[in-house]
Design an enzyme around this catalytic site. Structure first.
Site, short mmCIF file in Angstrom:
data_model
loop_
_atom_site.label_atom_id
_atom_site.label_comp_id
_atom_site.label_asym_id
_atom_site.label_seq_id
_atom_site.Cartn_x
_atom_site.Cartn_y
_atom_site.Cartn_z
N HIS A 266 0.69 -1.11 -0.05
CA HIS A 266 -0.39 -0.63 -0.12
C HIS A 266 0.94 1.33 -0.33
O HIS A 266 0.62 2.24 -0.78
CB HIS A 266 -0.64 -0.22 1.13
N GLU A 267 2.35 1.17 1.57
CA GLU A 267 2.40 2.19 0.39
C GLU A 267 3.48 2.61 -0.40
O GLU A 267 3.56 3.87 -0.24
CB GLU A 267 3.63 2.73 2.39
N HIS A 270 1.76 3.81 -3.07
CA HIS A 270 2.25 5.28 -1.96
C HIS A 270 3.19 6.24 -3.02
O HIS A 270 3.17 7.33 -3.45
CB HIS A 270 1.96 6.42 -0.69
N GLU A 298 -4.37 7.93 -2.87
CA GLU A 298 -5.70 6.20 -2.07
C GLU A 298 -5.76 5.48 -4.11
O GLU A 298 -5.44 4.17 -3.06
CB GLU A 298 -6.82 6.86 -1.73
#
Ligand code: CO
Length: 504
Positions: A266-267, A270, A298
């Site tokens: 997830h990170e 980003h 997101e």
């Protein structure tokens, strides 16, 4: 380019440098800073933030903006698209910082610092009544803020626009309305089927092994560790310390290793976005090189985490390595059982722990409640009852106490109204990008199965990352996918995927 724009770029770069210096201090504070350094660090951060703020509101910026805007209005100058976009971004930030009267800003800071402390206690003690008067004040301050920023618009629209440029209650309401019906139906189907087994995901895996897995995943995604790094914090995050320095953190739970794996993915999503922003060398280091919005940000994290990272294609060639690295936790667990386990859906009380099917319902609940609170159609004293009724209606769960209900999120106590929708919009954008990518790259799924994640990354770089804040989110989606935001991409994706996982 006009010389006024060049001057604005120079001024904005200084603002960005100060913001990045602040980010270095903040990153250090969250990761390695010794405990007792906290007091001076707070002073250091306050000083840097103050300097950055002074830069952002300098009267010179206002004068330069007025001058160029005036000339453009009278047809005396024609602006390049990137130049016009840069001026739009700067104007919005400048207005945001300068249109609010000082007494309102001070009151907001004071009230939210008190209400956060009260909220934390109230949550621990399940005492909504203690928090209620503070929530009243924060709502009143938000209404005042909206009136200062744009007195002609509906207050909740002004607040939404702070996080998602161009979004309104009506536009989000339309998208969420369509999504709400679909999600409730999909969840109903899932609940009619036997629950999947994920007990093997709770077998212990040591932190060192999990760290190795995380680093492998970062490399697999194409996250250049010479332009970033991975550390450990209680709450995973991504932070930009410079154009070539975007760092992430993750969290290792010994008895639930997927937590670190999917946080890392997830990170990394980003970080890949931040590292891919490139609106042209003349605008590097300016706020045109920022993300288009929170929701677009997101969309990138969730696409990598859920749509790619939790897909069978992604694991096909990697699963045996994972079994080895996590040994013995996954011994004897086949890839299909693993896929079902990591895609388990379970309606729960807490938003941050929700899976991708129920997550949107948690957000819809907050969106509906926020808009009613800001408009005044819902009274603060009625929040717990309204919350619990909506939880039952949307997710079918009974809320045992306010700590697990309306007091669970920090956002409202921080004065933040209008932020929640971004979380769910991200999923919708991601699914629409994914469908477009699949249409434009016929070999996409085969490439992912072969481990060639540079294929989707290249598409995202060009269509989504590179423009930065050049386009409003709505424009970006149109340019990248040829259509406005359409929630049916996301719900069709959920039906396909969870039909397979749960067999309906
Ligand atoms: Co995120």
């Amino acid at each position: 380019m006009r010389k006024e724009t060049e001057r604005l770029i120079a001024l904005d770069r200084e603002h960005t440098l100060l913001a990045h210096i602040g980010a270095v201090l903040g990153w250090d504070q969250e990761t390695y800073m010794p405990e007792k350094a906290v007091d001076e660090r707070a002073e250091q951060l306050a000083l840097i933030e103050g300097l950055a703020h002074d830069k952002a509101v300098s009267p010179e910026i206002g004068e330069l903006l007025r001058k160029i805007e005036g000339a453009a209005e009278h047809g005396q100058t024609k602006l390049e698209p990137a130049e016009a976009a840069f001026l739009r971004v700067l104007r919005k930030e400048y207005d945001k910082e300068t249109k609010l009267p000082a007494d309102l800003v001070i009151e907001m800071a004071r009230e939210t610092s008190v209400s956060q402390a009260v909220w934390a206690k109230a949550r621990a003690g399940n005492d909504f009544a203690a928090f209620a008067p503070h929530l009243e004040k924060v709502i009143a301050l938000n209404r005042r803020m909206a009136a200062c920023l744009n007195p002609a618009a509906k207050p909740y629209d002004v607040l939404l626009d702070l996080y998602e440029d161009g979004a309104t209650e009506a536009s989000i309401g339309k998208v969420f309305g369509a999504m709400r019906k679909e999600l409730v139906e999909i969840l109903g189907k899932i609940r009619s089927r036997p629950q999947v087994d994920d007990s093997f995901l709770h077998k212990p895996v040591e932190t060192e092994k999990q760290e190795k897995i995380s680093k492998l995943l970062m490399d697999a995604l194409g996250y250049d560790r010479k332009r970033g790094r991975l550390d450990t914090t209680a709450h995973p995050f991504t932070t930009t310390l410079g154009g070539d320095d975007v760092r992430i953190t993750t969290k290792y739970l010994v008895d639930y290793f997927p937590s670190s794996m999917f946080s890392t993915i997830h990170e990394s999503g980003h970080a890949l976005y931040e590292l891919g922003i490139a609106p042209g060398p003349e605008f590097s280091g300016t706020r045109l090189a920022d993300a288009a919005s929170m929701a677009i940000h997101e969309s990138q994290s969730r696409m990598w985490e859920n749509m790619i990272g939790r897909s069978k294609g992604f694991w096909k060639r990697r699963y045996s390595t994972l079994v080895e690295l996590a040994a013995p936790a996954l011994d004897g667990v086949g890839i299909d059982a693993f896929m079902r386990g990591i895609n388990r859906v379970e309606p729960s009380l807490i938003r941050t722990e929700a899976d991708e099917v129920t997550y949107g319902l948690h957000v819809i609940l907050r969106f509906e409640m926020e808009s009613a609170l800001i408009s005044g159609s819902l009274a603060v004293k009625d929040v717990p009852e309204a919350w619990n009724a909506k939880m039952k209606e949307l997710l079918g769960v009974d809320v045992p106490d306010d700590g697990h209900g309306c007091l669970q999120d920090i956002h409202w106590s921080m004065g933040s109204f209008g932020y929640f929708p971004s979380y769910a919009l991200g999923n919708l954008y991601a699914a629409q990008f994914m469908d477009t990518m699949r249409r434009e790259i016929p070999g996409l799924d085969a490439a992912v199965e072969e481990g060639r994640l540079d294929v989707p990354l290249a598409w995202l770089r060009e269509k989504v990352h590179a423009p930065g804040a050049t386009w409003l989110p709505g424009e970006l989606v149109k340019k990248a996918t040829g259509a406005s935001l359409d929630p049916s991409h996301f719900t069709a994706y959920l039906r396909r995927k969870y039909g397979e996982v749960y067999g309906f």
